[in-house]
Enzyme design. Structure first.
Site, short mmCIF file in Angstrom:
data_model
loop_
_atom_site.label_atom_id
_atom_site.label_comp_id
_atom_site.label_asym_id
_atom_site.label_seq_id
_atom_site.Cartn_x
_atom_site.Cartn_y
_atom_site.Cartn_z
N LEU A 53 0.65 -1.30 0.17
CA LEU A 53 -0.08 -0.02 -0.21
C LEU A 53 1.09 1.16 0.08
CD1 LEU A 53 -2.71 -0.88 2.69
CD2 LEU A 53 -3.02 -1.20 0.17
N ASP A 54 0.48 2.39 -0.64
CA ASP A 54 1.31 3.64 -0.59
C ASP A 54 1.33 3.90 0.57
OD1 ASP A 54 1.21 3.57 -3.36
OD2 ASP A 54 -0.65 4.92 -3.53
N ARG A 55 2.37 4.72 1.11
CA ARG A 55 2.62 5.31 2.31
C ARG A 55 1.58 5.76 2.97
NH1 ARG A 55 8.11 8.36 3.57
NH2 ARG A 55 8.34 8.26 5.58
N THR A 57 -1.57 5.75 2.17
CA THR A 57 -2.64 5.05 2.07
C THR A 57 -2.91 3.85 3.29
OG1 THR A 57 -2.77 4.82 -0.28
CG2 THR A 57 -4.09 3.20 0.95
#
Length: 231
Positions: A53-55, A57
């Site tokens: 997951l993106d930082r 998110t």
């Protein structure tokens, strides 16, 4: 302490907080802590991330506890046998539902097919002047990425001119600045709320849900969204 959502002898899922990197990455930069290290310390054994997951998110993040299970789950992600559901707050009012089929260029400048389905959940219009408008419109959507490309949801919603509120790189920085100045909020409102898959060993159908954090709730309160299903 990381919130553990599901755990057995083969897999473990956590509710990743916004701002925490999954692991070291050239593209994400450096950090003092990483989800993989924190979880290893917390449970006292090695863990292997199946996806990322993106930082910024938050939400469901799945790990395996051995490499054999990792291979099984990695294959299932690659063959789209795992369903990932996100909620996001977008600028403006999006369509009732839509499939975004728009190719994206990855970190290595390679063009890849990318597909996202979303449906509109709720709409809001608040007394927040923006540019020539006296009010501001937002919507809550559920998004299901059929592919798993780098920053896919953020790029796709920007493509349809409904960027995710709080997203800096692929969002509307004028809106983000307005929210920071007015409400002291710079939260990116993207949350992986559900992961559905067959268990790699038993083949039992597993559904893992992750609740939203307080900052996401605060944005929802300002917009009068009912987020009880995700709290």
């Amino acid at each position: 302490m990381l919130e553990i959502l599901y755990r057995d002898e083969h897999i473990i899922a956590i509710n990743k907080p916004s701002g925490l990197l999954v692991h070291k990455s050239f593209y994400a930069g450096e950090a003092d802590t990483y989800a993989i290290q924190e979880l290893r310390k917390q449970i006292g054994q090695k863990v292997y991330p199946v996806h990322r997951l993106d930082r910024k998110t938050s939400g469901v993040l799945l790990f395996t506890l051995d490499k054999d299970t990792l291979r099984i789950m990695s294959d299932r992600f690659a063959t789209r046998e795992v369903e990932k559901k996100y909620i996001a707050i977008l600028r403006g009012w999006a369509k009732e539902e839509e499939t975004i089929d728009y190719d994206l260029v990855n970190e290595n400048e390679v063009r890849q097919n990318a597909i996202t389905y979303y449906r509109l959940l709720q709409k809001s219009e608040i007394d927040l002047p923006f540019l020539k408008h006296q009010t501001s419109r937002y919507c809550l959507v559920e998004a299901i990425p059929e592919t798993g490309r780098f920053h896919q949801l953020r790029k796709h919603f920007k493509h349809i001119l409904h960027p995710i509120l709080g997203c800096r790189k692929h969002g509307c920085n004028k809106q983000n600045k307005l929210w920071l100045q007015t409400f002291e909020i710079n939260k990116m409102t993207l949350h992986a709320h559900q992961l559905i898959f067959n268990h790699p060993i038993s083949n039992e159908r597993i559904t893992v849900n992750a609740t939203i954090d307080e900052e996401f709730k605060r944005v929802g309160d300002i917009l009068n969204f009912d987020l009880s299903s995700y709290s």
